[in-house]
Write an enzyme that holds these catalytic residues in place. Structure first.
Site, mmCIF file in Angstrom:
data_model
loop_
_atom_site.group_PDB
_atom_site.id
_atom_site.type_symbol
_atom_site.label_atom_id
_atom_site.label_comp_id
_atom_site.label_asym_id
_atom_site.label_seq_id
_atom_site.Cartn_x
_atom_site.Cartn_y
_atom_site.Cartn_z
ATOM 1 N N GLN A 91 0.863 -1.182 0.000
ATOM 2 C CA GLN A 91 0.000 0.000 0.000
ATOM 3 C C GLN A 91 0.902 1.237 0.000
ATOM 4 O O GLN A 91 1.550 1.540 1.010
ATOM 5 C CB GLN A 91 -0.893 0.023 1.241
ATOM 6 C CG GLN A 91 -1.811 1.239 1.268
ATOM 7 C CD GLN A 91 -2.610 1.345 2.546
ATOM 8 O OE1 GLN A 91 -2.046 1.396 3.630
ATOM 9 N NE2 GLN A 91 -3.914 1.397 2.425
ATOM 10 N N ARG A 167 -5.590 9.722 2.970
ATOM 11 C CA ARG A 167 -4.415 10.542 3.327
ATOM 12 C C ARG A 167 -4.161 11.608 2.245
ATOM 13 O O ARG A 167 -5.056 12.300 1.869
ATOM 14 C CB ARG A 167 -3.179 9.684 3.581
ATOM 15 C CG ARG A 167 -3.402 8.460 4.468
ATOM 16 C CD ARG A 167 -4.279 8.660 5.678
ATOM 17 N NE ARG A 167 -3.915 9.733 6.558
ATOM 18 C CZ ARG A 167 -4.570 10.033 7.697
ATOM 19 N NH1 ARG A 167 -5.626 9.337 8.048
ATOM 20 N NH2 ARG A 167 -4.204 11.013 8.458
ATOM 21 N N LYS A 214 -7.120 2.311 -3.251
ATOM 22 C CA LYS A 214 -7.984 2.333 -2.066
ATOM 23 C C LYS A 214 -8.894 3.546 -2.203
ATOM 24 O O LYS A 214 -8.484 4.681 -1.982
ATOM 25 C CB LYS A 214 -7.177 2.399 -0.773
ATOM 26 C CG LYS A 214 -8.089 2.551 0.448
ATOM 27 C CD LYS A 214 -7.460 2.120 1.739
ATOM 28 C CE LYS A 214 -8.417 2.466 2.887
ATOM 29 N NZ LYS A 214 -8.051 1.871 4.156
ATOM 30 N N CYS A 343 -14.647 -12.556 14.789
ATOM 31 C CA CYS A 343 -14.382 -11.206 15.294
ATOM 32 C C CYS A 343 -15.717 -10.613 15.716
ATOM 33 O O CYS A 343 -16.678 -10.633 14.943
ATOM 34 C CB CYS A 343 -13.748 -10.361 14.184
ATOM 35 S SG CYS A 343 -13.681 -8.616 14.596
ATOM 36 N N CYS A 346 -15.311 -5.607 18.588
ATOM 37 C CA CYS A 346 -15.292 -4.856 19.849
ATOM 38 C C CYS A 346 -14.231 -3.754 19.808
ATOM 39 O O CYS A 346 -14.290 -2.796 20.575
ATOM 40 C CB CYS A 346 -15.006 -5.808 21.012
ATOM 41 S SG CYS A 346 -13.376 -6.620 20.887
ATOM 42 N N CYS A 350 -7.385 -4.673 19.011
ATOM 43 C CA CYS A 350 -6.784 -4.361 17.697
ATOM 44 C C CYS A 350 -6.625 -2.850 17.586
ATOM 45 O O CYS A 350 -5.533 -2.317 17.850
ATOM 46 C CB CYS A 350 -7.629 -4.956 16.575
ATOM 47 S SG CYS A 350 -9.384 -4.594 16.697
ATOM 48 N N CYS A 362 -5.633 -9.212 19.793
ATOM 49 C CA CYS A 362 -7.056 -9.557 19.799
ATOM 50 C C CYS A 362 -7.443 -10.059 21.180
ATOM 51 O O CYS A 362 -6.608 -10.633 21.885
ATOM 52 C CB CYS A 362 -7.313 -10.635 18.750
ATOM 53 S SG CYS A 362 -9.039 -11.173 18.702
HETATM 54 C C1 LIG Z 1 -5.338 -2.155 13.713
HETATM 55 C C2 LIG Z 1 -5.711 -1.666 12.358
HETATM 56 C C3 LIG Z 1 -4.760 -1.032 11.559
HETATM 57 C C4 LIG Z 1 -5.103 -0.563 10.291
HETATM 58 N N1 LIG Z 1 -4.137 -0.006 9.488
HETATM 59 C C5 LIG Z 1 -4.466 0.403 8.234
HETATM 60 C C6 LIG Z 1 -3.466 0.888 7.341
HETATM 61 O O1 LIG Z 1 -2.267 0.917 7.630
HETATM 62 N N2 LIG Z 1 -3.867 1.340 6.122
HETATM 63 C C7 LIG Z 1 -5.172 1.311 5.749
HETATM 64 O O2 LIG Z 1 -5.466 1.748 4.638
HETATM 65 N N3 LIG Z 1 -6.137 0.809 6.549
HETATM 66 C C8 LIG Z 1 -5.821 0.351 7.779
HETATM 67 N N4 LIG Z 1 -6.785 -0.206 8.579
HETATM 68 C C9 LIG Z 1 -8.191 -0.308 8.090
HETATM 69 C C10 LIG Z 1 -8.471 -1.697 7.495
HETATM 70 O O3 LIG Z 1 -7.734 -1.912 6.311
HETATM 71 C C11 LIG Z 1 -9.981 -1.911 7.188
HETATM 72 O O4 LIG Z 1 -10.365 -1.007 6.183
HETATM 73 C C12 LIG Z 1 -10.897 -1.701 8.392
HETATM 74 O O5 LIG Z 1 -10.330 -2.296 9.539
HETATM 75 C C13 LIG Z 1 -12.284 -2.300 8.155
HETATM 76 O O6 LIG Z 1 -12.165 -3.684 7.881
HETATM 77 P P1 LIG Z 1 -12.477 -4.834 8.982
HETATM 78 O O7 LIG Z 1 -13.881 -4.629 9.446
HETATM 79 O O8 LIG Z 1 -12.274 -6.119 8.244
HETATM 80 O O9 LIG Z 1 -11.526 -4.669 10.122
HETATM 81 C C14 LIG Z 1 -6.452 -0.721 9.838
HETATM 82 C C15 LIG Z 1 -7.380 -1.388 10.634
HETATM 83 C C16 LIG Z 1 -7.031 -1.876 11.871
HETATM 84 C C17 LIG Z 1 -8.037 -2.628 12.695
HETATM 85 S S1 SF4 Z 2 -10.140 -7.370 19.516
HETATM 86 FE FE1 SF4 Z 2 -10.373 -6.656 17.405
HETATM 87 S S2 SF4 Z 2 -9.957 -8.455 16.157
HETATM 88 FE FE2 SF4 Z 2 -10.347 -9.195 18.231
HETATM 89 S S3 SF4 Z 2 -12.545 -9.653 18.309
HETATM 90 FE FE3 SF4 Z 2 -12.316 -7.548 19.042
HETATM 91 S S4 SF4 Z 2 -12.554 -6.329 17.136
HETATM 92 FE FE4 SF4 Z 2 -12.167 -8.415 16.490
#
Ligand SMILES: Cc1cc2nc3c(=O)[nH]c(=O)nc-3n(C[C@H](O)[C@H](O)[C@H](O)COP(=O)(O)O)c2cc1C
Ligand code: SF4
Length: 371
Positions: A91, A167, A214, A343, A346, A350, A362
């Site tokens: 990325q 960004r 993205k 997941c 919550c 994370c 987690c």
């Molecule tokens: C701990 C954490 C770090 C993340 N770091 C980035 C990142 O570096 N760049 C980015 O574009 N998105 C980042 N995201 C966003 C994720 O790519 C994703 O869009 C978002 O978590 C929603 O997806 P999910 O519901 O599967 O977690 C991050 C998400 C989490 C939870």
């Molecule tokens: S801590 Fe983060 S990854 Fe783990 S269950 Fe909760 S939301 Fe999901």
């Protein structure tokens, strides 16, 4: 069962072995742990990992593709991931934080007159003046660097690059932040120019490299997100980006709001449901023939299969679900979906771990440590 999830797909020129991608996720953990986590996620069976926030300029935060040490680290990551039969995407990221503004607020932050949340909000606000006043020379330097970084990423072993459309690209795209009066501001076409030039720079240097974008979407009603592309302007941005060389779109909510909007907990008033950002994918789908990847609150194999089978998206990306259980893809392929650790959105360990500077983990890891 789960026939579509487990079927290969052509994702912008790259063949993915199944439809599951690890979404870009900065982990904030020491290097060796980071490599082990990537290897573990790859071993769990996803088709591709997107490495979050790979800096496009030599002096960004995080390992640099331009330094010997950083390049070697990325190469090692690629080798580890490839050995597990998984692909790797970089990325390409350019921060829109104004570090001079940060210096101004630092004393207040250090003596606790400004909280971390207030500091973040002020830095977010500083992105507007930063893009509005940026010299053309600096714009050219940054957009050119997307091409340079992509070349280095390919040399390091990455299979694909993702241009981070939030960004810096997102702040230029947004009429909330971008008040320029030259060809980079004003109309939607002009506000798309920075992102288009960043993508074109990659395409010029690497004619065959798949380029994911993205695409961070700003929702009109209820209003969410401040940077990125307004829903009403998708019809301008998507064709321009595609023409510049984008081969697939990774669609999500725009940032510069609360992080818990883009990484929404189950209790979120607007985005608490499974597949919370897929309605943006429907809009993008209607504007392009490029493959579309959905992300956001995707955890349930039945739900994911239904979206893919209906052709709503070509792939899905998961961040938190693969943190909670990297074996999600392997279990789904092996008919063991009943054993998935779901997941629960919550955000405690994370996003919570990232915000508290103790690394991304987690709640299930804690349970494992206790038992
Ligand atoms: C701990 C954490 C770090 C993340 N770091 C980035 C990142 O570096 N760049 C980015 O574009 N998105 C980042 N995201 C966003 C994720 O790519 C994703 O869009 C978002 O978590 C929603 O997806 P999910 O519901 O599967 O977690 C991050 C998400 C989490 C939870
Ligand atoms: S801590 Fe983060 S990854 Fe783990 S269950 Fe909760 S939301 Fe999901």
């Amino acid at each position: 069962m789960y026939q579509t999830i487990n079927s290969p797909v052509n994702y912008g020129g790259l063949t993915l072995k199944n439809r599951i991608i690890f979404a870009p996720t900065s982990m904030g953990v020491p290097t060796q742990e980071w490599l082990a986590r990537l290897q573990r996620i790859a071993r769990g069976g996803c088709a591709m990992i997107i490495l979050g926030d790979v800096p496009v300029l030599p002096h960004g935060f995080g390992p640099s593709l331009y330094s010997k040490k950083g390049f070697a680290l990325y190469r090692q990551a690629a080798e580890l991931v490839h050995a597990e039969g998984c692909l790797l995407c970089a990325q390409l990221h350019q921060s829109d934080s104004d570090f001079k503004a940060m210096l101004k607020y630092l004393p207040g932050f250090l003596c606790k007159k400004i909280t971390a949340d207030e500091l973040r909000a002020r830095l977010n606000d500083a992105a507007g003046p930063l893009v509005t006043r940026m010299s053309r020379r600096k714009i050219e330097k940054i957009t050119r660097a997307f091409g340079e970084a992509a070349v280095l990423a390919q040399k390091a072993g990455f299979d694909m690059v993702q241009v981070h459309g939030d960004r810096m690209c997102g702040s230029f795209s947004s009429d909330v932040f971008n008040h320029r009066t030259d060809e980079y501001g004003g109309s939607a076409e002009n506000r798309a120019r920075f992102a288009v030039e960043a993508v074109s720079a990659v395409r010029r240097r690497l004619p065959d490299m798949p380029i994911d974008y993205k695409l961070a979407v700003r929702q009109a009603s209820p209003a969410y997100g401040r940077a990125g592309v307004a829903q009403a302007e998708l019809a301008v941005f998507v064709p321009l980006l595609e023409k510049a060389g984008v081969t697939s779109f990774h669609v999500t909510l725009a940032d510069h709001c609360n992080l818990s909007d883009t990484i929404p907990p189950a209790s979120h008033p607007a985005f608490g449901a499974e597949g919370c950002f897929l309605h943006f994918c429907d809009e993008v789908r209607a504007l392009t023939r490029c493959p579309v990847c959905g992300v956001g609150g995707l955890t349930d194999p039945d739900f994911v299969e239904a979206q893919l089978a209906a052709g709503r998206v070509d792939c899905v990306a998961m961040s938190r679900q693969l943190i909670a259980d990297p074996d999600w893809p392997r279990k789904v392929a092996a008919g063991q979906a009943g054993t998935i650790r779901h997941c629960v959105r919550c955000n405690r360990e994370c996003l919570g771990g990232m915000m508290a500077h103790r690394g991304v983990h987690c709640i299930y890891d804690q349970n494992e440590r206790k038992s």
